[in-house]
Write an enzyme that holds these catalytic residues in place. Structure first.
Site, mmCIF file in Angstrom:
data_model
loop_
_atom_site.group_PDB
_atom_site.id
_atom_site.type_symbol
_atom_site.label_atom_id
_atom_site.label_comp_id
_atom_site.label_asym_id
_atom_site.label_seq_id
_atom_site.Cartn_x
_atom_site.Cartn_y
_atom_site.Cartn_z
ATOM 1 N N HIS A 59 -0.043 30.269 12.541
ATOM 2 C CA HIS A 59 0.142 29.477 13.763
ATOM 3 C C HIS A 59 0.327 30.473 14.915
ATOM 4 C CE1 HIS A 59 1.880 25.533 11.843
ATOM 5 N NE2 HIS A 59 0.694 25.270 12.358
ATOM 6 N N CYS B 165 9.547 27.253 15.478
ATOM 7 C CA CYS B 165 8.974 26.192 14.644
ATOM 8 C C CYS B 165 9.893 24.963 14.603
ATOM 9 C CB CYS B 165 8.763 26.666 13.217
ATOM 10 S SG CYS B 165 7.657 28.054 13.031
ATOM 11 N N ARG C 26 -5.251 26.610 11.498
ATOM 12 C CA ARG C 26 -4.813 25.217 11.550
ATOM 13 C C ARG C 26 -5.534 24.439 12.666
ATOM 14 N NH1 ARG C 26 0.151 24.566 8.830
ATOM 15 N NH2 ARG C 26 0.170 26.027 7.096
HETATM 16 N N1 ARG Z 1 5.509 25.074 6.087
HETATM 17 C C1 ARG Z 1 5.053 24.769 7.425
HETATM 18 C C2 ARG Z 1 3.532 24.813 7.483
HETATM 19 O O1 ARG Z 1 2.966 25.684 6.878
HETATM 20 C C3 ARG Z 1 5.645 25.706 8.410
HETATM 21 C C4 ARG Z 1 5.351 25.336 9.835
HETATM 22 C C5 ARG Z 1 5.870 26.314 10.816
HETATM 23 N N2 ARG Z 1 5.748 25.838 12.124
HETATM 24 C C6 ARG Z 1 5.324 26.569 13.173
HETATM 25 N N3 ARG Z 1 5.374 26.042 14.346
HETATM 26 N N4 ARG Z 1 4.812 27.759 13.002
HETATM 27 O O2 ARG Z 1 2.907 23.991 8.110
#
Ligand code: ARG
Length: 269
Positions: A165, A259, A136
């Site tokens: 993440h 999250c 990401r």
């Molecule tokens: N469905 C979200 C995504 O894929 C989940 C985010 C989870 N957030 C985190 N801080 N790991 O972006």
């Protein structure tokens, strides 16, 4: 290992759903119980309040089913906020909503300029910012983080799409201690983590798959998924006070306690 009171921002899962798949945990064909998600989220919020933390809430917006994951809304250190820029278009409209909330709360907000998904990939550990990349947050964003916050940034390469993440693979327990899943990182990044944190807790795959590393620590109490049984007993043996919560519905979107929780460090207005 003493607890310090924290200030969190959370977003109620009023519009939570799994309508698209942007990580391997998400399956739009699998039903989500929104009522249960709301009850689990409410319990998480209540846990923070009982620990003496402050919890602010941002208004959830329809059409943004992942907005409940407030950790992705910004990074806030010393009253300075770095805005986010999502990689996936489905989440793009969350960025201005979080930015607006932080501005009205009196935080100085800096432009993202590059893709960064906030505390999902940027974790403050003592004087350093541990910064994930690979899925990401872009590597270019790491230099931006260092300029904005004036803190050394340690780049860590994530290699397993299930741990997309940084906050799914690594948790900051206190200023000097972290827990992480070694195999979620490249060999070079594993070496960096061993060098910086020789006393780290090493998690195993079952605990990480239960989102055990997606934990929120105040320095002593560690709020984490109750399913991460091995990590819970290790934390206890190391002198922490683990508190298990069940966020099974939110895990269907690839999320856990951390999250859902953005830490606001330093005063706004
Ligand atoms: N469905 C979200 C995504 O894929 C989940 C985010 C989870 N957030 C985190 N801080 N790991 O972006």
């Amino acid at each position: 290992m003493h607890a310090t009171p924290r200030h969190f921002l959370m977003c109620r899962p009023t519009y939570f759903a799994v309508e698209y798949a942007i990580n391997p945990w998400m399956d739009p064909a699998r039903p989500v119980d929104r009522e249960l998600a709301l009850a689990q989220w409410t319990r998480l919020r209540q846990t923070y309040l009982e620990l003496g933390h402050t919890v602010d809430e941002i208004e959830p917006l329809p059409g943004l089913p992942d907005m409940v994951f407030a950790a992705n809304g910004a990074t806030v250190i010393d009253g300075q906020a770095l805005a986010v820029q999502f990689r996936e278009p489905q989440r793009a409209d969350e960025a201005p909503a979080y930015r607006g909330w932080l501005e009205q709360a009196g935080f100085v907000v800096h432009d993202a300029k590059y893709v960064n998904e906030g505390e999902g990939d940027l974790l403050l550990a003592g004087d350093f910012v541990l910064a994930g990349t690979g899925f990401r947050t872009s590597h270019a964003a790491h230099a931006r983080v260092q300029e904005v916050f004036g803190r050394p940034v340690i780049t860590l390469q994530l290699v397993d799409p299930c741990f997309y993440h940084l906050d799914t693979a690594l948790c900051v327990l206190d200023e000097r201690t972290i827990a992480y899943l070694p195999e979620a990182f490249s060999p070079g990044s594993q070496a960096v983590l061993r060098r910086l944190f020789p006393d780290a807790i090493l998690a195993d795959l079952p605990d990480a798959a239960a989102f055990g590393l997606n934990a929120v620590s105040d320095g002593h109490h560690v709020v984490l998924p109750v399913q991460a049984a091995g990590l819970i007993s290790t934390l206890r043996a190391r002198g922490y006070h683990p508190i298990g919560v069940d966020l099974s519905e939110l895990r269907k979107a690839g999320g856990g306690p951390k999250c859902c929780t953005l830490e606001l460090r330093g005063a706004g207005r």
